[in-house]
Design an enzyme around this catalytic site. Structure first.
Site, PDB file in Angstrom:
ATOM      1  N   TRP A   2       0.728  -1.757   0.042  1.00 36.79           N
ATOM      2  CA  TRP A   2       0.363   0.191  -0.001  1.00 36.79           C
ATOM      3  C   TRP A   2       0.875   1.333  -0.006  1.00 36.79           C
ATOM      4  CZ3 TRP A   2      -0.486   4.180   3.344  1.00 36.79           C
ATOM      5  CH2 TRP A   2      -1.274   4.651   3.275  1.00 36.79           C
ATOM      6  N   HIS A   3       2.375   1.075   0.767  1.00 34.30           N
ATOM      7  CA  HIS A   3       2.943   2.490   0.867  1.00 34.30           C
ATOM      8  C   HIS A   3       3.510   2.897  -0.448  1.00 34.30           C
ATOM      9  CE1 HIS A   3       1.828   1.731   4.876  1.00 34.30           C
ATOM     10  NE2 HIS A   3       2.657   2.904   5.107  1.00 34.30           N
ATOM     11  N   GLY A   4       3.877   1.972  -1.458  1.00 34.22           N
ATOM     12  CA  GLY A   4       4.546   1.830  -2.596  1.00 34.22           C
ATOM     13  C   GLY A   4       4.441   0.392  -3.416  1.00 34.22           C
TER      14      GLY A   4
END
Lengths: 528, 418
Positions: A328-330
């Site tokens: 989700w962060h990248g």
């Protein structure tokens, strides 16, 4: 528009604030409509084209939400399930296209030798945040926990500018009731005082502390990316500088969101509570990006079965949750590795708890030395994770970790060794290497790291400073058993009150934060 | 409740007063201390005369300083002339004073040319001494299909220049100047540098740019006192070897005799000629270590070709070109032994940067005025297309002799330094 910009602080925020309360005289709906328009302007400031996506996303999700609420009311469970599945898939599909399509096909091409080209897909701002927020809304509507029949209210829940870009991730049920309160429509001096104080503490954390230490972390990660080998202190200096930068950056931004919302009498959920004081990874995740942890727990970990289907399944669920949390962060393997590492940490942590239980030690407070060891282990694990989180690629992360492990030896800048006199000679005799250049960089890296480490470990956080005035929703109650207690007395004494002393202190913090908005262009050209 | 609201009212009022007062006070402090010399505030001994942060802000400050200084002669180039050519040297004739050193460390030739362009546009400048550096002419090859054009795309620094690359007036200049002044006054970076300035006045070895733009490089003395000058040589030798070894850096674009860098020089010379400003080009002196590194990297023929092209340009546009990159007793000065923290070379700081004392001799040659240079032979050669071949051959021969005499040390270059 960024919170840490002149246009936000001196134009957008005051104008939005004044017009909101002027419109409130005409009625709640007018005030809400204004706030939605202002928030969309805030969002569209970078690129108005993004507005189409967020508006479409809101209209569709609002439709799904209404459908789910009615299905719940009429007990049409099968239809509700299909509606929910469709809604969630649609949201995830949009997120997958914009955020992960490039990554996915890059890997497919690498694996199969194909050459599928999806072109350059621009990632719309805040899509990860508003997607999660709306998925949570759909699930809550499906469960009958929340419902919304006015589009303007729904739009406000999604776009309310303080939380739109980087959270905290909020729930419909915790936001809308606040806007419905009668006193939200009147400006209150207490809210303005508290809001401004929190906002500018956040600004200080972001522009003075995070931006101040940032170059020292970046230079080391850049060096790793360009293939340099890093010695022990340099690698640790870079990793720790980034560790501090990330915390002050994100928690500062969250403070600005909480403070900005409070000007309007709105309390946002807390997002950080001194995470680097944690003595276990479980505790760390209760204190770091708390609204994301809550989302992952409620909408991923628990639906996967949580801890209800045995130990192995629990560990599996933890790993899946953290892998996806990482992604989700990248869209990159370094984020996946970071998530996986934390999944592993959590599994180990739970296994440790189980072992303690088996030994009859569950619930007992650790000794001081035990806590210190636990803190150290937790902190090391977190810093190691951040190396993957920050590194541009897997190789750079390994280069830094090799340096941190001492594989490339221990070395100090010649300028420092020369100034240490006899001690410098002794250090060289003991195997400490010497390198040319970078003396002042080295010195300032470690000065920043030591000072900020002391701040994160000994100073009270914003929530604690503002504790008498309910700064955020769901204020974190820490359990003494699970935290190191350094500087507790200081923390108790530093509590905000609307006094002259605090006006001067927060005024200083605000002035420094504002001055740090501009950086004078500097040309660092070592030794010409 | 009313009482409580009264407390908040007082809190907010005081908070606002504190914020505004602090911002104004800090801006006033930044103005008075003037850590980068941007505002030309009075330089008071013991207060702000030494400006430790000015050296890293010359790209911001010098374009504004030069317009306020109204010089009759300007020195251009990169860090070498910034540290080497002294505007206060006695050699400067009265009609060329005041002199401003506009050299910018690390600047590309395009940036050097454009900043000189800015300095002479609409000014009373009569002479420009422009130091050219071989490394600045080595550029990456443009990729196939990439247009070779001049001027290159507009760069951010050009907002601070009065004229655009095509000679037209930069209409955004005053706005940018105002913005830079505002951002320098209301900035935490400047505040830190103001405090650094106030607390750094006792350090006689502090880095500091003088009001005339010269950098006396006193901070080198600090490094030498602690670590010895050999360290400076070792570090610079490593850097230049690394730079010379980059195969992507070439003198000309493809098979042509052209590059945007030469074009930058040519365009500036044309502009200066149109405005009746005399330009003297000069090639900086290098220490023999630098020349050896250049040769080891197989760049010597490029070095010759560079000089030939410069000589051709100088002839075409009718300007003088001096070459100081010669091998003589000054450039062959032996660097101190490892651990020697006492010896300080007379002519060089390190292989790439000559000292003001060498610069004084250069000024004496270029200004053709006998100054107080002691018993040293004149330095430099005025080169043209007529004497370039003989000149190039002479340096090659000098290098051969030097290498013969210093064979063991050259075969093990690290041993030369340590």
């Amino acid at each position: 528009m960024l919170f840490n910009s002149y246009e936000f602080i001196f134009l957008f925020l005051p104008v939005t604030f004044l017009v909101f309360f002027a419109m409130a005289r005409l009625g709640r709906e007018a005030a809400i409509a204004w706030l939605v328009v202002a928030s969309l302007f805030f969002y569209g400031w970078w690129n108005p084209a993004y507005l189409i996506l967020i508006l479409l996303s809101m209209v569709i999700n609002f439709g799904f939400g209404e459908f789910l609420s009615r299905a719940y009311e009429h007990r049409r469970i099968a239809r509700a399930k299909i509606g929910l599945a469709l809604g969630v898939m649609l949201n995830l599909g949009v997120l997958a296209y914009f955020k992960y399509a490039g990554f996915f096909f890059h890997n497919i091409n690498a694996l199969t030798g194909s050459s599928i080209d999806v072109g350059h897909i621009v990632l719309p701002l805040a899509i990860s945040f508003f997607t999660f927020q709306q998925i949570a809304y759909l699930v809550d509507a499906y469960k009958g926990i929340t419902q919304e029949y006015r589009f303007s209210h729904y739009a406000l829940f999604v776009t309310f500018f303080p939380q739109l870009i980087a959270g905290p991730i909020v729930h419909h049920k915790e936001m809308l009731p606040q806007f419905m309160r009668r006193d939200t429509l009147r400006p209150r001096l207490d809210n303005v005082s508290i809001g401004l104080s929190i906002f500018f503490m956040g600004l200080f954390k972001k522009t003075v502390l995070a931006d101040g230490i940032a170059p020292y972390g970046s230079s080391v990660f850049d060096a790793a990316a360009s293939g340099e080998t890093l010695s022990f202190f340099v690698a640790w200096g870079g990793a720790l500088a980034y560790t501090m930068q990330l915390y002050f950056d994100f928690s500062g931004y969250s403070d600005m969101a909480i403070g900005g919302a409070r000007l309007f009498g709105i309390r946002l959920p807390l997002n950080f509570h001194s995470p680097y004081k944690a003595t276990s990874i479980i505790e760390f995740w209760r204190r770091w990006h708390m609204t994301l942890s809550r989302f992952l727990r409620d909408y991923l970990y628990i639906p996967l079965g949580g801890s209800h289907h045995g130990r192995k399944r629990r560990y599996f669920n933890l790993m899946v949750t953290m892998f996806l949390g990482g992604l989700w962060h990248g869209a990159g393997w370094t984020f996946v590795v970071w998530g996986g590492l934390h999944g592993l940490y959590l599994v180990v942590n739970h296994a440790w708890h189980r072992l303690r239980q088996a030994l009859g030690r569950a619930g007992t407070e650790s000794t001081r030395a035990g806590k210190l060891l636990a803190w150290l282990l937790t902190f090391l694990a977190v810093v190691t994770g951040w190396v993957f989180f920050r590194a541009t690629d897997f190789h750079s992360a390994i280069v830094i970790l090799e340096g941190m492990a001492g594989i490339n030896g221990v070395a100090l800048p010649n300028a420092i060794i020369a100034r240490l006199g006899e001690a410098g000679i002794w250090l060289q005799g003991a195997g400490v290497g010497v390198y040319l250049g970078g003396g002042s960089d080295f010195l300032f890296t470690w000065l920043w790291v030591v000072v900020l480490l002391a701040v994160v470990l000994m100073m009270p956080n914003t929530q604690q400073i503002m504790s008498s005035f309910e700064p955020a929703l769901r204020v974190y109650q820490s359990d003494n058993k699970y935290q190191i207690r350094v500087g507790e007395q200081l923390a108790r004494r530093i509590t905000w009150q609307p006094t002259a002393g605090w006006a001067v202190a927060t005024g200083l913090v605000a002035a420094l934060g504002l001055l740090a908005l501009t950086s004078v262009s500097e040309f660092l050209y070592f030794q010409f | 409740m009313a009482d409580s609201m009264q407390r908040y009212r007082r809190y907010l009022q005081l908070w606002l007063v504190v914020v505004v007062a602090l911002l104004c006070l800090m801006a006033l402090l930044n103005y008075l201390v003037d850590p980068y010399g941007m505002f030309d505030t009075a330089r008071l001994q013991g207060l702000n005369a030494i400006k430790p942060a000015s050296g890293s802000h010359v790209r911001l400050a010098k374009p504004y300083q030069v317009t306020g200084y109204t010089p009759h002669a300007v020195i251009g180039g990169n860090s070498r002339p910034e540290l080497g050519l002294n505007p206060a040297n006695a050699c400067w004739p009265e009609n060329l004073r005041p002199v401003f050193n506009l050299a910018l460390p690390g600047a590309s030739v395009y940036m050097q040319a454009r900043t000189l362009h800015h300095a002479i546009a609409g000014s009373d400048t009569r002479l420009v001494l422009w130091g050219l550096d071989f490394l600045d002419f080595l550029t990456r090859q443009a990729s196939a299909g990439q247009a070779l054009q001049w001027p290159p795309g507009r760069m951010e620094f050009e907002d601070r220049l009065k004229v655009n690359a095509d000679g037209s007036t930069n209409r955004g200049y005053n706005r940018k100047r105002l913005q830079d002044y505002f951002q320098t006054l209301f900035s935490l970076d400047t505040l830190k540098d103001s405090l650094k300035t106030l607390s750094g006045q006792a350090n006689r070895y502090s880095s500091s740019i003088r009001r005339d733009g010269f950098n006396p490089a006193l901070d080198y003395l600090d490094i030498i006192a602690w670590e010895g000058q050999g360290v400076l040589f070792r570090q610079k030798n490593r850097e230049i070897s690394e730079l010379f070894s980059r195969p992507e850096l070439q003198l000309f674009q493809g098979a042509s005799q052209w590059s945007p860098v030469f074009e930058s020089v040519r365009r500036f010379l044309l502009f200066a000629r149109e405005h009746s400003v005399t330009v003297v080009l000069f090639i900086n002196p290098y220490h023999v270590d630098y020349l050896l590194a250049l040769e080891r990297a197989g760049r010597w023929s490029q070095f010759d070709a560079w000089k030939r092209e410069l000589a051709r340009l100088a002839d075409e546009l009718g300007v003088e070109l001096w070459d100081f990159s010669e091998l003589n007793s000054l450039s062959a000065e032996q660097e101190p032994a490892p651990g020697d923290k006492k010896t300080i070379l007379k002519w060089f700081w390190e292989p790439a940067h000559y000292r003001m004392e060498y610069g004084d001799l250069m000024l004496s040659s270029m200004l053709q005025r006998p100054c107080d240079e002691g018993n040293v032979d004149p330095v430099g050669t005025l080169i043209t297309t007529g004497n370039i071949d003989a000149h190039i051959m002479r340096l090659r021969t000098d290098m051969l002799h030097y290498k013969e005499q210093h064979k063991p040390a050259i075969e093990h270059p690290e041993d030369v330094a340590f």
